[in-house]
Design a protein around this motif. Structure first.
Motif, PDB file in Angstrom:
ATOM      1  N   ASP A   5      65.107  -8.406 -41.001  1.00 21.93           N
ATOM      2  CA  ASP A   5      66.027  -7.413 -40.107  1.00 21.93           C
ATOM      3  C   ASP A   5      66.765  -6.440 -41.005  1.00 21.93           C
ATOM      4  OD1 ASP A   5      67.575  -6.114 -38.073  1.00 21.93           O
ATOM      5  OD2 ASP A   5      68.857  -7.978 -37.863  1.00 21.93           O
ATOM      6  N   ASP A  27      67.315  -3.493 -40.106  1.00 21.47           N
ATOM      7  CA  ASP A  27      68.008  -2.842 -38.781  1.00 21.47           C
ATOM      8  C   ASP A  27      69.531  -3.184 -39.214  1.00 21.47           C
ATOM      9  OD1 ASP A  27      67.701  -1.169 -36.546  1.00 21.47           O
ATOM     10  OD2 ASP A  27      68.556  -2.671 -35.256  1.00 21.47           O
ATOM     11  N   ALA A  43      70.366   0.697 -39.727  1.00 22.16           N
ATOM     12  CA  ALA A  43      70.844   1.231 -38.475  1.00 22.16           C
ATOM     13  C   ALA A  43      72.357   1.450 -38.511  1.00 22.16           C
ATOM     14  CB  ALA A  43      70.224   0.524 -37.237  1.00 22.16           C
ATOM     15  N   THR A  61      62.582   5.616 -37.811  1.00 14.74           N
ATOM     16  CA  THR A  61      63.855   5.311 -36.991  1.00 14.74           C
ATOM     17  C   THR A  61      63.734   5.873 -35.898  1.00 14.74           C
ATOM     18  OG1 THR A  61      65.244   5.641 -39.166  1.00 14.74           O
ATOM     19  CG2 THR A  61      66.322   6.408 -36.895  1.00 14.74           C
ATOM     20  N   PHE A  90      71.054   4.880 -27.834  1.00 17.23           N
ATOM     21  CA  PHE A  90      70.792   3.672 -28.706  1.00 17.23           C
ATOM     22  C   PHE A  90      70.052   4.427 -29.882  1.00 17.23           C
ATOM     23  CE2 PHE A  90      67.513   0.203 -29.857  1.00 17.23           C
ATOM     24  CZ  PHE A  90      68.482  -1.010 -30.060  1.00 17.23           C
ATOM     25  N   THR A  95      68.055   2.695 -33.654  1.00 23.09           N
ATOM     26  CA  THR A  95      67.368   1.510 -34.493  1.00 23.09           C
ATOM     27  C   THR A  95      66.224   1.860 -35.369  1.00 23.09           C
ATOM     28  OG1 THR A  95      66.552  -0.645 -34.177  1.00 23.09           O
ATOM     29  CG2 THR A  95      65.702   0.944 -32.600  1.00 23.09           C
ATOM     30  N   SER A 146      63.905  -0.498 -35.741  1.00 20.44           N
ATOM     31  CA  SER A 146      63.194  -1.648 -35.125  1.00 20.44           C
ATOM     32  C   SER A 146      62.405  -1.118 -33.876  1.00 20.44           C
ATOM     33  CB  SER A 146      63.876  -2.843 -35.014  1.00 20.44           C
ATOM     34  OG  SER A 146      63.166  -3.845 -34.470  1.00 20.44           O
ATOM     35  N   LYS A 153      63.157  -3.316 -31.177  1.00 21.26           N
ATOM     36  CA  LYS A 153      64.496  -3.469 -30.593  1.00 21.26           C
ATOM     37  C   LYS A 153      64.381  -2.328 -29.698  1.00 21.26           C
ATOM     38  CE  LYS A 153      67.341  -5.796 -33.999  1.00 21.26           C
ATOM     39  NZ  LYS A 153      68.328  -5.849 -34.894  1.00 21.26           N
ATOM     40  N   LYS A 204      65.134  -2.405 -25.282  1.00 25.54           N
ATOM     41  CA  LYS A 204      66.295  -1.275 -25.116  1.00 25.54           C
ATOM     42  C   LYS A 204      65.701  -0.566 -23.818  1.00 25.54           C
ATOM     43  CE  LYS A 204      70.578   0.192 -24.628  1.00 25.54           C
ATOM     44  NZ  LYS A 204      71.508  -0.750 -24.293  1.00 25.54           N
TER      45      LYS A 204
END
Length: 191
Positions: free
Chosen positions: A38, A40, A44, A158, A170, A172, A174, A177, A181
């Motif tokens: 992760d 992120d 992020a 990104t 939003f 992130t 990822s 992700k 979303k």
């Protein structure tokens, strides 16, 4: 033990350690972070926050046509920051192509940090098949690009989702992700 011998041994140990460290596409990234599932959580956290106004940009596509983010006020937008030389980006590009082909409602913008026009265009044309994505590039290095600074890019790729009035929905690093979303926002984007 004499000091000279000790300094020599420490220097040798540091040299051996440096030679055995894995290379990464990201700059100044601790090895422990690369091995993490992760990234992120680390990268992020400094991105623009939900509700913040996204900075405007005016960037050219590969034919030189300029696109201004604020001209697009009718729909959600997805921005992907990437580069053809980035292994993580190349890994995620096929999935990004699927996302672009799945969600026709938001407008998709790819912003490349390539400095070689031929490499950028080749990677783009090999990856995006039938998708509706506007690919933009200043042909500037990642750290020299104003859009990179404005969007607080410290990891590639990104992703941002922006509302029709250009506010951050939003952010992130990822692709999974991002896909999750977009699925959550599907009904809201189709209103």
């Amino acid at each position: 033990m004499n000091t000279r011998y000790m300094k020599k041994m420490i220097s040798m140990a540091l040299l051996i350690a440096a030679m055995t460290m894995p290379a990464t596409a990201q700059q100044n990234v601790p090895t422990a972070v690369i091995d993490s599932t992760d990234v992120d959580a680390l990268y992020a956290q400094n991105l623009l926050k939900p509700g913040e106004k996204a900075p405007n940009f005016s960037l050219p596509d590969y034919q030189g046509k300029k696109y201004n983010l604020y001209q697009d006020t009718k729909t959600y937008k997805v921005i992907e920051f990437w580069a053809s030389w980035c292994p993580d980006c190349r890994r995620d590009l096929p999935k990004m192509n699927e996302i672009v082909n799945t969600y026709r409602t938001p407008h998709f913008y790819g912003i490349s940090f390539d400095t070689n026009s031929a490499a950028w265009q080749k990677c783009y044309s090999e990856t995006f098949k039938g998708g509706n994505i506007v690919e933009l590039c200043e042909l500037k290095k990642w750290k020299e690009s104003q859009v990179s600074k404005d969007y607080h890019i410290s990891w590639l790729p990104t992703y941002y989702i922006l509302t029709p009035d250009n506010k951050v929905e939003f952010a992130t690093v990822s692709i999974d992700k991002l896909a999750q979303k977009l699925e959550e926002l599907k009904s809201k984007m189709n209103e």
